[in-house]
Design an enzyme around this catalytic site. Structure first.
Site, PDB file in Angstrom:
ATOM      1  N   LYS A  36       0.860  -1.183   0.000  1.00 44.22           N
ATOM      2  CA  LYS A  36       0.000   0.000   0.000  1.00 44.22           C
ATOM      3  C   LYS A  36       0.890   1.224   0.000  1.00 44.22           C
ATOM      4  O   LYS A  36       1.860   1.292   0.738  1.00 44.22           O
ATOM      5  CB  LYS A  36      -0.882   0.018   1.243  1.00 44.22           C
ATOM      6  CG  LYS A  36      -2.062  -0.911   1.140  1.00 44.22           C
ATOM      7  CD  LYS A  36      -3.037  -0.741   2.294  1.00 44.22           C
ATOM      8  CE  LYS A  36      -4.136  -1.760   2.151  1.00 44.22           C
ATOM      9  NZ  LYS A  36      -4.397  -2.536   3.339  1.00 44.22           N
ATOM     10  N   ASP A 150      11.053  10.746  -7.946  1.00 44.94           N
ATOM     11  CA  ASP A 150      10.586  10.132  -6.693  1.00 44.94           C
ATOM     12  C   ASP A 150      11.403   8.877  -6.379  1.00 44.94           C
ATOM     13  O   ASP A 150      10.856   7.850  -5.976  1.00 44.94           O
ATOM     14  CB  ASP A 150       9.097   9.806  -6.823  1.00 44.94           C
ATOM     15  CG  ASP A 150       8.438   9.599  -5.462  1.00 44.94           C
ATOM     16  OD1 ASP A 150       9.005  10.030  -4.443  1.00 44.94           O
ATOM     17  OD2 ASP A 150       7.345   8.988  -5.424  1.00 44.94           O
TER      18      ASP A 150
END
Ligand code: ATP
Ligand code: MG
EC number: 2.7.12.2
Length: 315
Positions: A36, A150
């Site tokens: 997640k 990122d």
């Protein structure tokens, strides 16, 4: 039910190639949730007709039609990856206000998952990991002209074969550049370069800064910047951002690490991006080349830390 897509797959049932952009979400069966993130959920899924495993990443977003088209177009660029150190994106869909992305499944999970198990990574393994990341970065920068934006431990995925691959490149850029979504999708500032934080012009070298911080964290077992209040943690994200911009860059403690490693970190985390080396230049740095004659078995190393999430043979 059976459309022409399935006919194609029936005739060629062995392996799905990224170029087979005829996949449909209905072709996949969910196996289990494997991760997640901030924006969504990642599931291990199995292709019903070929038995092949994939990771399905679903990012919830309620946006209008024109924005979706823009994002879909941008994500399509990522589908043509031709580098063994970049996670293959097979296809992306829009479904019920969510973007679903079919990704190559990496059975060792992320470097963040792995680091939680082993706490620190010895230099020789780090060099082997780093070499693969540099190859992936060089491909993204030089061939695709993409700044990752990122790079962090959870966006470096590993498998039992010892492969290390970069994922989520471009996704953050696409989402951040989509007006109105910029704030929603900025995940962590931890690995962001000073020039990005201060809103200046930034380029490929911004990813090199992030790589330096990631390596330092893997070597020492903790994020390189510590909050001024010690154990109390960062008061807020601005305090961390201010520290990254105003304070000297972190370095590897020379009493604990080789001079080659300390030098490598130093050429990555230069505050001025012009002083950082490129991915290509870093590939010939002594920290990377000094293990060239050693056979570093990353596959055994990754699997020795505990059972992989799920290997194909186990399922
Ligand atoms: P953030 O949302 O802040 O960027 P993140 O990178 O951890 O954080 P996700 O990209 O959604 O979030 O990934 C969540 C987790 O899912 C990863 O840490 C990893 O363990 C797992 N994961 C993601 N992609 C794959 C994949 N292709 N194969 C195997 N596991 C994956
Ligand atoms: Mg990610």
């Amino acid at each position: 039910m059976k459309g022409p897509n399935y006919m194609t797959l029936d005739r060629k049932p062995s392996v799905i190639q990224p170029s087979d952009n005829q996949l449909s979400l209905a072709d996949f069966e969910a196996v289990k949730v494997i991760g997640k993130g901030n924006g969504g959920i990642v599931r291990l899924v199995q292709h019903k007709w070929t038995g092949q495993f994939f990771a399905l990443k679903v990012i919830q977003m309620n946006i209008d039609e024109s924005m979706r088209k823009h994002i879909a177009q941008e994500l399509r660029i990522n589908q043509s990856s031709q580098c063994p150190h970049v996670v293959v994106c097979y296809q992306s869909f829009f479904d019920n206000g969510a973007i679903s992305i079919i990704l190559e499944y990496m059975d060792g999970g992320s470097l963040a998952d792995f680091l939680k198990k082993v706490k620190t990574i010895p230099e020789r393994y780090l060099a082997a990991i780093c070499k693969q990341v540099l190859q992936g970065l060089w491909y993204l920068h030089h061939e695709k002209h993409i700044i990752h934006r990122d790079l962090k431990p959870s966006n470096l995925l590993v498998n039992h074969r010892g492969d290390v691959k970069i994922t989520d490149f471009g996704v953050s850029a696409v989402l951040a550049s989509t007006s109105g979504l910029a704030n929603t999708f900025v995940g962590t500032y931890n690995y962001m370069s000073p020039e990005r934080i201060s809103g200046g012009a930034y380029g490929y070298k911004s990813d090199i800064w992030s790589l330096g911080l990631v390596l330092l964290e893997c070597a020492t077992g903790h994020f390189p910047y510590t909050p001024p209040q010690g154990d109390e943690g960062w008061v807020n994200v601005y305090e961390l951002m201010e520290t990254i911009v105003d304070q000297p860059a972190p370095c590897a403690p020379p009493d604990q690490f080789s001079p080659q490693f300390c030098s490598f970190i130093s050429v990555c985390v230069q505050k001025d991006q012009k002083d950082r080396l490129s991915a290509n230049e870093l590939m010939s740095h002594p920290f990377i080349t000094m293990y060239n004659d050693q056979d570093i078995d990353l596959g055994s190393y990754f699997t020795s830390a505990g059972p992989p999430l799920a290997t194909l043979s186990e399922l």
